[in-house]
Design an enzyme around this catalytic site. Structure first.
Site, PDB file in Angstrom:
ATOM      1  N   GLY A 172      64.452  26.752  19.512  1.00 48.10           N
ATOM      2  CA  GLY A 172      63.705  27.677  19.212  1.00 48.10           C
ATOM      3  C   GLY A 172      64.061  29.055  19.768  1.00 48.10           C
ATOM      4  CB  ALA A 173      63.186  31.748  21.397  1.00 46.96           C
ATOM      5  CG  HIS A 187      69.548  34.123  20.545  1.00 46.93           C
ATOM      6  ND1 HIS A 187      70.870  33.517  20.360  1.00 46.93           N
ATOM      7  CD2 HIS A 187      68.982  33.499  21.527  1.00 46.93           C
ATOM      8  CE1 HIS A 187      70.951  32.711  21.200  1.00 46.93           C
ATOM      9  NE2 HIS A 187      69.949  32.442  22.074  1.00 46.93           N
ATOM     10  CG  HIS A 209      69.642  29.792  18.593  1.00 49.99           C
ATOM     11  ND1 HIS A 209      68.802  30.570  19.188  1.00 49.99           N
ATOM     12  CD2 HIS A 209      69.588  28.633  19.496  1.00 49.99           C
ATOM     13  CE1 HIS A 209      68.297  30.130  20.376  1.00 49.99           C
ATOM     14  NE2 HIS A 209      68.974  28.936  20.586  1.00 49.99           N
ATOM     15  CD  GLU A 247      83.688  27.268  22.895  1.00 56.13           C
ATOM     16  OE1 GLU A 247      83.867  28.783  23.441  1.00 56.13           O
ATOM     17  OE2 GLU A 247      84.529  27.007  22.258  1.00 56.13           O
ATOM     18  CG  ASP A 261      73.735  26.316  26.637  1.00 62.50           C
ATOM     19  OD1 ASP A 261      73.301  26.740  27.907  1.00 62.50           O
ATOM     20  OD2 ASP A 261      73.597  26.665  25.727  1.00 62.50           O
TER      21      ASP A 261
HETATM   22  P1  AMP Z   1      68.907  26.558  23.182  1.00 59.88           P
HETATM   23  O1  AMP Z   1      67.803  26.740  21.996  1.00 59.88           O
HETATM   24  O2  AMP Z   1      69.062  27.513  24.036  1.00 59.88           O
HETATM   25  O3  AMP Z   1      68.696  25.143  23.778  1.00 59.88           O
HETATM   26  O4  AMP Z   1      70.263  26.350  22.503  1.00 59.88           O
HETATM   27  C1  AMP Z   1      70.465  25.491  21.283  1.00 59.88           C
HETATM   28  C2  AMP Z   1      71.876  25.778  21.074  1.00 59.88           C
HETATM   29  O5  AMP Z   1      72.201  26.954  20.573  1.00 59.88           O
HETATM   30  C3  AMP Z   1      73.042  25.053  21.889  1.00 59.88           C
HETATM   31  O6  AMP Z   1      73.958  24.273  21.393  1.00 59.88           O
HETATM   32  C4  AMP Z   1      73.378  26.399  22.903  1.00 59.88           C
HETATM   33  O7  AMP Z   1      74.441  26.182  23.538  1.00 59.88           O
HETATM   34  C5  AMP Z   1      73.526  27.304  21.521  1.00 59.88           C
HETATM   35  N1  AMP Z   1      73.424  28.861  21.946  1.00 59.88           N
HETATM   36  C6  AMP Z   1      72.770  29.283  22.633  1.00 59.88           C
HETATM   37  N2  AMP Z   1      73.025  30.465  23.044  1.00 59.88           N
HETATM   38  C7  AMP Z   1      73.890  30.723  22.231  1.00 59.88           C
HETATM   39  C8  AMP Z   1      75.054  31.739  22.343  1.00 59.88           C
HETATM   40  N3  AMP Z   1      74.973  32.924  22.812  1.00 59.88           N
HETATM   41  N4  AMP Z   1      75.954  31.639  21.543  1.00 59.88           N
HETATM   42  C9  AMP Z   1      76.298  30.671  20.965  1.00 59.88           C
HETATM   43  N5  AMP Z   1      75.645  29.480  20.975  1.00 59.88           N
HETATM   44  C10 AMP Z   1      74.443  29.765  21.836  1.00 59.88           C
END
Ligand code: AMP
Length: 295
Positions: A47-48, A50, A53, A164, A166
């Site tokens: 969530g949160a 951007h 995502h 990518e 992460d």
């Molecule tokens: P998170 O909510 O941070 O766990 O991220 C969820 C998914 O979004 C994961 O697969 C992340 O790698 C991906 N993600 C987060 N930030 C970015 C970004 N700036 N660009 C591309 N994918 C992202």
């Protein structure tokens, strides 16, 4: 809500986001689509949301008949000292963003739905998780591998989308899905950045204005290292220069700066194959991670 074109019939229509909280409701909807021969893309998130995502959601919508986003701040991937409680949460805004893209379904379970009383199983991926974020956050990949396995088995998507941004997590999920014969194709999506290069991240919310001004140095250092090692420099010396630049800019502690084989994430002495420059460092209370391709 947007007008969307059906990938099979070419007809236009509107899709409204459906929000479900239970595994049973998620399974029922996905089952219905599968019975019609329609494909499903899964986008796991905390969530949160951007634009990073949302790039995953758009990729899923381009290649699948239906996109299912999950929003779950997974407690088991946070150590007790970390930011689980403080992690940014804005469900109403997330739902509006997903609806705006014509996402089909949002799965937003609570902790009890994901971890029933007595939950005692975990998935661990060895080797790939030894270094980098695995060394500085030893609890992290066990939590991620377990929750992603659960989400894949709950939704049974055709494809699942990961950023990518992460990179180590992406490689771990690929290995895990392969090793466990989970019938899904894991799709990596390039990192979405702010105009000054900072990788978008929910944790960027923690940055003060002064820290936000310094944060793009992180990406710049990674690019400089990639350029140097790509031109034949020894990884060790390029890394040392990069670490010094980060320390001068105020990053402390620096968890790691590394140049690794892009596939197995083993550290390289020189870049003689596809490689990745990866780093994690703290700026004030924010831990930034990022990576770029090299070679
Ligand atoms: P998170 O909510 O941070 O766990 O991220 C969820 C998914 O979004 C994961 O697969 C992340 O790698 C991906 N993600 C987060 N930030 C970015 C970004 N700036 N660009 C591309 N994918 C992202």
């Amino acid at each position: 809500m947007q007008t969307v074109r059906n990938r099979k019939t070419g007809k236009r229509g509107t899709k409204k986001l459906e929000v479900v909280q239970t595994v049973a409701a998620l399974r029922a909807r996905v089952h219905e689509w599968r019975m019609k021969g329609e494909s499903v893309g899964l986008i796991p998130t905390m969530g949160a949301l951007h634009d990073g995502h949302l790039a995953l959601v758009k990729a899923a919508l381009q290649n699948c008949d239906h996109a299912v986003a999950t929003i779950f701040v997974n407690p088991t991937q946070f150590a007790p000292s970390e930011d689980f409680e403080a992690y940014p949460r804005d469900e109403a805004d997330d739902i509006a963003k997903l609806d705006g893209l014509s996402t089909d379904l949002a799965f937003i379970p609570d902790v009890d739905e994901m971890y029933a009383d007595g939950f005692s199983t975990s998935v661990s991926v060895s080797g790939l998780t030894d270094g980098l974020c695995g060394a500085s956050r030893p609890h992290f990949f066990g939590g991620v591998a377990t929750v992603v396995t659960k989400l894949l088995l709950q939704a049974l998507p055709d494809r699942a989308y990961f950023g990518e941004k992460d990179y180590q997590q992406l490689q771990v999920v690929r290995r895990m899905a392969r090793d466990l014969d989970i019938p899904v194709s894991i799709v990596g999506v390039p990192t979405v950045r702010e105009t000054d290069g900072l990788a978008m991240s929910s944790r960027n919310w923690y940055l003060s204005p002064d820290e936000r001004a310094v944060a793009p140095t992180f990406y710049k250092v990674l690019r400089d290292i990639a350029e140097e090692v790509g031109a034949g420099a020894r990884c060790k010396s390029a890394i040392e220069t990069g670490q010094a630049t980060l320390a001068d800019a105020g990053f402390s502690p620096i968890d790691y700066v590394a140049v690794c084989d892009a596939d197995n994430l083993k550290p390289l002495d020189r870049v003689d194959r596809p490689a990745r420059v990866l780093a994690a460092a703290h700026l004030g209370r924010t831990r930034l991670i990022d990576n770029v391709a090299a070679g």
